[in-house]
Every structure is written in structure tokens, then in C-alpha cells.
Design an enzyme around this catalytic site. Structure first.
Site, PDB file in Angstrom:
ATOM      1  N   GLY A 177       0.821  -1.214   0.000  1.00  0.00           N
ATOM      2  CA  GLY A 177       0.000   0.000   0.000  1.00  0.00           C
ATOM      3  C   GLY A 177       0.849   1.255   0.000  1.00  0.00           C
ATOM      4  O   GLY A 177       0.612   2.185  -0.790  1.00  0.00           O
ATOM      5  N   ASP A 178       1.842   1.318   0.878  1.00  0.00           N
ATOM      6  CA  ASP A 178       2.747   2.464   0.915  1.00  0.00           C
ATOM      7  C   ASP A 178       3.472   2.624  -0.412  1.00  0.00           C
ATOM      8  O   ASP A 178       3.616   3.730  -0.941  1.00  0.00           O
ATOM      9  CB  ASP A 178       3.776   2.279   2.027  1.00  0.00           C
ATOM     10  CG  ASP A 178       3.169   2.406   3.414  1.00  0.00           C
ATOM     11  OD1 ASP A 178       2.449   3.386   3.658  1.00  0.00           O
ATOM     12  OD2 ASP A 178       3.418   1.524   4.249  1.00  0.00           O
TER      13      ASP A 178
END
Length: 406
Positions: A177-178
Site C-alpha cells: 500500500g505504501d
């Protein structure tokens, strides 16, 4: 560690572009890594006491320094500034005046509180591009909530579909996600730099983690919204896509075989010694194979178990069927494709010694990306960078005495 006065300039397409990276952990700093790999000068601003927590993250370290940090902070200069002090904020404004790009991933509202918002910084640097990475974006009812990558993965739809249907939702084994937020942010930054050629003006790039995950979710939304079809966890397969799965070999290994396209399935049938399988109405079309996914996987597994992994790879390559071993790092380090393209390299460092890490990607034919040095020591470039924007030795000594810099 390379001395600050001898660090090589980037030769990539972003040579001459200055980036000030404010923030920590992964979502913002991975964007800084990508920009640095492409040749930009990246000045990473860290808290003078402990620096970025990523300095301690990961499963292995050398001389007390994280090997993860050596990758994430490569090609960056480290400057310490306490952004919660007026003096630190003033120094950050000086850096931003000289920058093309500011990258930040604090909770929305933090830069405004410190007098470092884009609206304020553009008064003296109208061409400034600012990337703001956060869990939920800069607007909306959730914008001020804390939002790590894992939350964005959950709310963006990824976590629900990852894993085996018999287990609770799983996670991908990396901070996807990051990293996706950083990738989308990097694309936005490069687009904003291109637009600046026309307008002369910078702008804000707003990259939300949950939206970056959502952007990768293919047909998830319209299938539900238009037809009421909810994508579920399906383990190692994609529903109705067959054969495309993990298959066992005689020597206890696992291979990915992907032969779901009609023409490729015909070649797989030939490799299996059963060319008529491609003409069987039960398997001849993409739709038919999808309806009989489980039984087709059993047929392919019976075939794959007759061969060792190396022999099966060779056989399927002869028939142009996509196949690949499931690599661990030890496989990567001995693989001829990795070696030919220098996908993994060794980077020399006084602090770490020689560090083996993934190379910079993508590759460019004329102004290639490159890894110039590994993650720096905390604050090692502070004096050099601040001196270049007008701080003399007396000013630096005063900042050091007040704890603003390290």
C-alpha cells in the site's frame, strides 16, 4: 560511506532536479528513492534525535544500521532539522526555496501548522511541486485520521481478496500500500514537472494510500456496481482464468505455469503430449477452461509431477509456454537473467561494506537510472546542504546548540 564532497551527481533523466524529502517510514521516502534512482538530488530531512524510524526497521542490520534503510535511503543526503521549532521551519523554507519538489507524508495539517504549506512556500518558489502522501488524502471526512499502508490496503479492497478462501484476509508480504502510493505519487510529480514547462507553475500532488490501492483493483468496482459480483479470495488462482496456477514438480519444487490464452494452451497441450486437449470442447475456449478450472489444474499437476523443476522449465520453454520458478533471493543471485541485466548489484559503503541490493529500475537507454550510494548516516550532509542555502558556521553552531540540527 561516501564523503559528502565526493558524492557523484546523478546521470539519470532527473539530473539537476532538487528534491526535499520531509516525512518518514515508506510512503513518502519510497518516492524519494525512485526520484533519486532517476538522478535527482534528494535531500532527506530527519529529526535530529532519532531520524527516520526506518533506520531500525527490517529483519537484519549491519553495525546497528538497517539493511532496509540502505535501500530505501540510497542516493539521498541526510539533513537533520527539528521541524517543530521556528528555526527548523525557517531552514526548511530555505531548502524549499531552492527545490523543484517537496515530498511529505505527515498527517494532513502538519505542514500548515509549521508554516510549510504549499500555499506559503509557493510565494517564494511558484514553480514548486509538492507531493503529499497520506492514508486518506488531503480532503474528505477521513483526511485527518492516521492511516498506515495496511489500512489503505484494507479500505482500498486489496486485503479482502488476498489469501485462501478458507482463511481470514491475508496480506502481501511487503508494504504494498505504501509503495503503491509512492508510485502513483511519483507519476504525479513527473506529470506536474512536465506541466510546469507550459505554465511555469508548480502544484500539489495528492496521493492517498487507499486510492492508490483502489487504482490497482482492476474490474472490482464495476463488477459489483453493475452486476452484483463480489470478487472473493481465491488462493493461488484467479477465478475463471485457467490454467494459471502453482504446480508441483517431481523434486518438490513449485512452478507457475500460465497458459490461459487459447494459443498458449494449445502449446501447453502439445508439451503435455496430449495435443487433442486443445480441441476438446470442454477445454478449447477461455470460457470453457474457466468453468472447469479445478479439474484442469489437476490434469496439469499430474503432468508437472513427472518432471524436475529444471526439466519442466526447459520443456515448457521449448513450447513457448510461460513458466517460472518461485524465486527466493538465493535463486535470484544465481540466475543468468538477473546477472545479464544486473538486476541485483553490490554497492560499496564504508559503513556497511559491500551491500547487495536490487538495482534501480526502470532502465533507460541513454540517461540510465543508477544506485550511487547507500542510505546515509543521520545528519551527515547537514552542514554542506545548509551552507549552500546561506547558513554560515556561526548560524550552524547556534542551530546545533539549540538542538535544531544534529
Amino acid at each position: 560511506m561516501n564523503d559528502t564532497t565526493t558524492k557523484p551527481a546523478g546521470t539519470g533523466p532527473l539530473r539537476g532536479v532538487r528534491v526535499v524529502e520531509m516525512g518518514q517510514l515508506i510512503a513518502g521516502p519510497f518516492c524519494g528513492q525512485l526520484l533519486g534512482d532517476l538522478g535527482a538530488e534528494v535531500i532527506k530531512v530527519e529529526d535530529p534525535k532519532n531520524g527516520d524510524p526506518m533506520r531500525q526497521w527490517g529483519q537484519a542490520s549491519v553495525k546497528g544500521s538497517s539493511l532496509w534503510w540502505s535501500v530505501l535511503a540510497r542516493n539521498k543526503k541526510s539533513v537533520t532539522l527539528n521541524l517543530r521549532t521556528p528555526e527548523g521551519q525557517a531552514a526548511a523554507r530555505s531548502l524549499a526555496e531552492s527545490a523543484d519538489i517537496v515530498v511529505e507524508n505527515f498527517r494532513p495539517g502538519s505542514l500548515e501548522k509549521w508554516g510549510l504549506s504549499h500555499d506559503e512556500l509557493k510565494q517564494t518558489n511558484p514553480g514548486l511541486v509538492m507531493l503529499r502522501v497520506s492514508g486518506f488524502g488531503q480532503t474528505g471526512p477521513y483526511s485527518t485520521q492516521a492511516g498506515y499502508g495496511s489500512i489503505g490496503e484494507a479500505m482500498g479492497g486489496l486485503r479482502y481478496v488476498v489469501g485462501d478462501p478458507s482463511t481470514p484476509p491475508s496480506r502481501v508480504g511487503v508494504s504494498i500500500g505504501d509503495s503503491l502510493a509512492a508510485l502513483f505519487g511519483t507519476i504525479g510529480v513527473l506529470a506536474a514537472l512536465q506541466e510546469r514547462h507550459n505554465s511555469g507553475l508548480g502544484q500539489v500532488v495528492d496521493s492517498a494510500i487507499y486510492e492508490s490501492v483502489l487504482g490497482m483493483m482492476e474490474s472490482l468496482v464495476p463488477e459489483w456496481a453493475e452486476e452484483g459480483v463480489q470478487k472473493e479470495r481465491s488462493g493461488s488462482t484467479l477465478p475463471k482464468i485457467a490454467p494459471s496456477n502453482v504446480y508441483p514438480t517431481a523434486d518438490g519444487q513449485w512452478l507457475i505455469i500460465a497458459a490461459n490464452q487459447d494459443t498458449v494452451f494449445r502449446r501447453l497441450a502439445q508439451a503435455m503430449g496430449n495435443p487433442g486437449l486443445a480441441d476438446d470442447p470442454e477445454y478449447a475456449t477461455h470460457t470453457a477452461r474457466g468453468e472447469r478450472q479445478a479439474e484442469l489444474d489437476e490434469l496439469v499437476a499430474e503432468f508437472s509431477l513427472q518432471f524436475t523443476a529444471d526439466d519442466l522449465v526447459a520443456r515448457l520453454n521449448e513450447h513457448s509456454v510461460p513458466v517460472g520458478k518461485i524465486f527466493r533471493v538465493e535463486d535470484m543471485l544465481s540466475d543468468p537473467q538477473y546477472k545479464a541485466r544486473r538486476s541485483v548489484i553490490e554497492v560499496e559503503s564504508d559503513n556497511y561494506g559491500s551491500v547487495t541490493m536490487q538495482n534501480a529500475f526502470p532502465r533507460l537507454s541513454r540517461t540510465d537510472s543508477a544506485v550511487r550510494w547507500v542510505g546515509p548516516e543521520l545528519g551527515q550532509d547537514t552542514e554542506e546542504v545548509l551552507a549552500a542555502v546561506g547558513y554560515d558556521q556561526n548560524s550552524l553552531a547556534d542551530l546545533r546548540a539549540k538542538g535544531v540540527i544534529r
